[in-house]
Design a protein around this motif. Structure first.
Motif, PDB file in Angstrom:
ATOM      1  N   UNK A  10       2.763  -5.508   0.836  1.00 28.06           N
ATOM      2  CA  UNK A  10       1.685  -6.021   1.681  1.00 28.06           C
ATOM      3  C   UNK A  10       0.389  -6.002   0.873  1.00 28.06           C
ATOM      4  N   UNK A  11      -0.663  -6.539   1.495  1.00 20.86           N
ATOM      5  CA  UNK A  11      -1.949  -6.638   0.828  1.00 20.86           C
ATOM      6  C   UNK A  11      -2.586  -5.262   0.652  1.00 20.86           C
ATOM      7  N   UNK A  12      -3.331  -5.119  -0.432  1.00 21.34           N
ATOM      8  CA  UNK A  12      -4.030  -3.870  -0.704  1.00 21.34           C
ATOM      9  C   UNK A  12      -4.989  -3.498   0.437  1.00 21.34           C
ATOM     10  N   UNK A  13      -5.703  -4.513   0.918  1.00 21.99           N
ATOM     11  CA  UNK A  13      -6.666  -4.271   2.007  1.00 21.99           C
ATOM     12  C   UNK A  13      -5.920  -3.857   3.268  1.00 21.99           C
ATOM     13  N   UNK A  14      -4.777  -4.488   3.479  1.00 23.57           N
ATOM     14  CA  UNK A  14      -3.986  -4.153   4.660  1.00 23.57           C
ATOM     15  C   UNK A  14      -3.550  -2.693   4.613  1.00 23.57           C
TER      16      UNK A  14
END
Lengths: 448, 173
Positions: B151-155
């Motif tokens: 998944x995304x780093x920000x997520x």
């Protein structure tokens, strides 16, 4: 007492969870033994990466745009004309643009397909400029012999011949481009700075809604006091031929530009000074007026001469009649006197008869001359009227702008291409595909 | 062990150095086994999964390329994958049940706080627990967790923040 944050508690908890298996050494040795076997047998199998779907999608879209998308949007690619409704309501199949001489080929250069300005071609039905051609054909009466009347020996009103410069290939090459109108072919003195500008307008518009825009343009034409001469529209093509007042043309042109959108609108305006034609017409008017005056003066002179001649003959007849009456009243005293009187009476009667014949001949000649003069006067009046009519037509031409607007449907690719060239989009997508491919290769976790 | 040391050990192991692999085992196994035990609540199963994880890792080690991901994160990803494969065969992760599972380890490190945290984590969702395990047991940074979870780093940051908030709420009486 120490206060803990949730992170502190979780860090402590995480560390407390670290532990080794009870049979750690055994497991370790087992693994290391397995490691030795694997290393020696070389049983490693390379696991391939998963398919880079995003990169493939971007590359595929780029390829589609690059190969399938059309080129630059075309202005004026009017290839076929739909059913044409003329202003009189009759239906007719026409190809108006072809008639106007516009480009039909689909050149990638939009400007190349624009309706090119046509060099001015004088309307010979209105402004004759061929030497020797009478202004109004068919109204010239049969010319009586010049000896019968002292009609000035002038030809009928004719347009002055326009001198054509000798052919020069270098000069011709310079003017070969259809976008450069021919230079005015007239010797107009440079001191005459009057302008009678004839304006021709042609525009080409790309739109998604051809029929709606065609209706809007027609409404605008009528709103500016103009008239629609020809209109045709279908879902993908439209054509409007119209006339608008010259004084409102600038506002009209702006209105069309606003309706179409500046980006989707190309116009071509050609103006030409009709001063040579105007000068020809003025010369014609002057010639016709002078001729008419001369003919009227000649007619008056003829009438005066006739009255003098007829009066003289009548007075002679009256004199002879009085003498004859006196002789008839005279009594003869002898035969000789009687015979003399009779002889004198006979002479007088003959003279009277001769004078009456002369008078009749004079009246007859006068009537003929008058008829001929009237005919010439009528001709001169017609010529003057024709010249005035031409002058009015020229002023009407100057006061109005004839124009054509071609409407072409634009597809979504061309529309996008107007804002961003499609090859740029394709390039960006390819770069995106490459970037995502390598980014994925760099960041993906390949699990055995 | 810092990432550079880990990279050197991996290089050596790839060239057949057993000692380097032994050092990697010694450094990573406590975290990895702790993660597996916390995930499965079953020591025997955790040992099996640990063994399977290492076997797979060793088989794939010659072809392993770091690509910005250290070998520890790679091992956790394999372990997680092994767990998922196990659950796919059997049943999903279930809450701790003393009759079915081993009791929490009574090691010396365990304090009152850890017991409280365990109780609080029981109230969280599987996803939140997995995030907290990878962050605090595996001690992985956000970007490596993002790679493992795909998944995304920000997520990861957002989800972790929310999981912490929920854990904090669960800790309150």
């Amino acid at each position: 007492m120490k206060t803990y944050t949730i992170q502190d508690l979780l860090v402590e908890w995480g560390k407390s969870q670290h532990q080794i298996p009870q049979s750690n050494l055994e497991l370790k040795n087992k693994i290391l033994a397995n490691f030795s076997i694997n290393q020696s047998l070389g049983t490693h199998k390379k696991k391939s990466l998963r398919t880079p779907w995003l990169s493939l999608l971007l590359a595929g879209t780029a390829a589609f745009i690059f190969f399938m998308a059309p080129g630059k949007p075309n202005f004026g690619t009017y290839k076929a004309a739909p059913s044409t409704s003329q202003s009189d309501g009759s239906q007719e199949n026409t190809v108006p643009v072809a008639k106007q001489g516009t480009a039909v080929d689909a050149s990638p250069n939009p400007l190349a397909n624009m309706i090119q300005p046509q060099p001015y071609e004088p309307n010979t039905s209105q402004i004759p400029n061929t030497p020797g051609t009478p202004l109004i054909s068919g109204v010239m009466p049969p010319t009586p012999s010049q000896s019968e009347l002292k009609i000035p020996n002038k030809p009928s009103i004719q347009a002055k011949p326009i001198p054509v410069p000798p052919y020069n290939p270098e000069v011709a090459d310079r003017f070969r481009s259809p976008q450069i109108p021919y230079p005015p072919q007239s010797e107009v003195p440079s001191t005459d700075n009057r302008e009678f500008l004839k304006t021709s307008y042609s525009a080409s518009v790309l739109t998604r809604k051809v029929q709606d825009l065609s209706n809007s343009i027609q409404t605008a034409i009528r709103g500016f006091g103009g008239r629609v001469d020809l209109s045709s529209s279908s879902n993908k093509l439209g054509y409007i031929s119209f006339v608008v007042p010259a004084d409102k043309f600038s506002a009209f042109s702006q209105q069309i530009k606003n309706l179409a959108g500046e980006r989707f609108y190309k116009e071509s305006i050609q103006t030409e000074n009709l001063l040579p034609q105007k000068k020809n017409i003025e010369a014609d008017q002057k010639t016709a007026g002078d001729e008419l005056s001369q003919l009227n003066a000649e007619k008056a002179r003829l009438t005066k001469n006739h009255n003098l001649v007829a009066g003289s003959i009548r007075s002679q007849i009256n004199s002879y009649s009085a003498q004859l009456t006196a002789l008839q009243n005279q009594r003869a005293d002898n035969l000789q006197q009687y015979l003399d009187i009779q002889a004198q009476k006979q002479v007088l009667q003959n003279a009277i008869q001769s004078l009456q014949n002369n008078l009749a001949q004079e009246n007859d000649n006068f009537a003929k001359q008058m008829a001929s003069a009237d005919s010439y006067i009528q001709n001169a009046q017609n010529n003057l009227q024709a010249a005035n009519q031409q002058n009015g037509d020229l002023l009407d031409t100057v006061a109005t702008v004839h124009g054509t607007i071609t409407l072409n449907w634009i597809n979504i690719w061309e529309l996008i291409n107007f804002y961003v060239p499609l090859y740029w989009i394709a390039l960006v997508l390819i770069l995106g595909a490459i970037t995502t491919f390598f980014f994925r290769r760099r960041s993906v976790l390949v699990l055995p | 062990m810092n990432p550079e040391q880990e990279r050197i050990l991996v290089k050596k192991a790839q060239s057949g150095d057993r000692e380097a692999l032994g050092l990697l085992w010694d450094n990573i196994t406590p975290k990895l086994f702790g993660y597996l035990i916390n995930t499965t609540r079953d020591k025997a199963l955790a040992e099996d999964l640990l063994q399977a994880t290492w076997v797979k890792a060793i088989e794939a080690l010659p072809g392993y390329k770091p690509r910005g991901i250290p070998v520890s994160a790679w091992l956790f990803a394999i372990a997680r994958n092994e767990c998922r494969q196990h659950w796919r065969k059997g049943e999903r992760e279930v809450p701790f049940d003393p009759s079915l599972h081993d009791a929490p380890a009574k090691n010396t490190n365990e304090t009152e706080n850890t017991i409280l945290v365990e109780q609080a984590l029981e109230k969280l969702s599987n996803e939140d627990r997995e995030l907290l395990r990878l962050r605090y047991i595996a001690d992985l940074p956000h970007n490596q967790i993002a790679k493992i979870l795909n998944i995304n780093f920000v997520a990861v940051r957002v989800r972790l923040h929310r999981a912490l908030a929920r854990a904090q709420a669960a800790l309150k009486p």
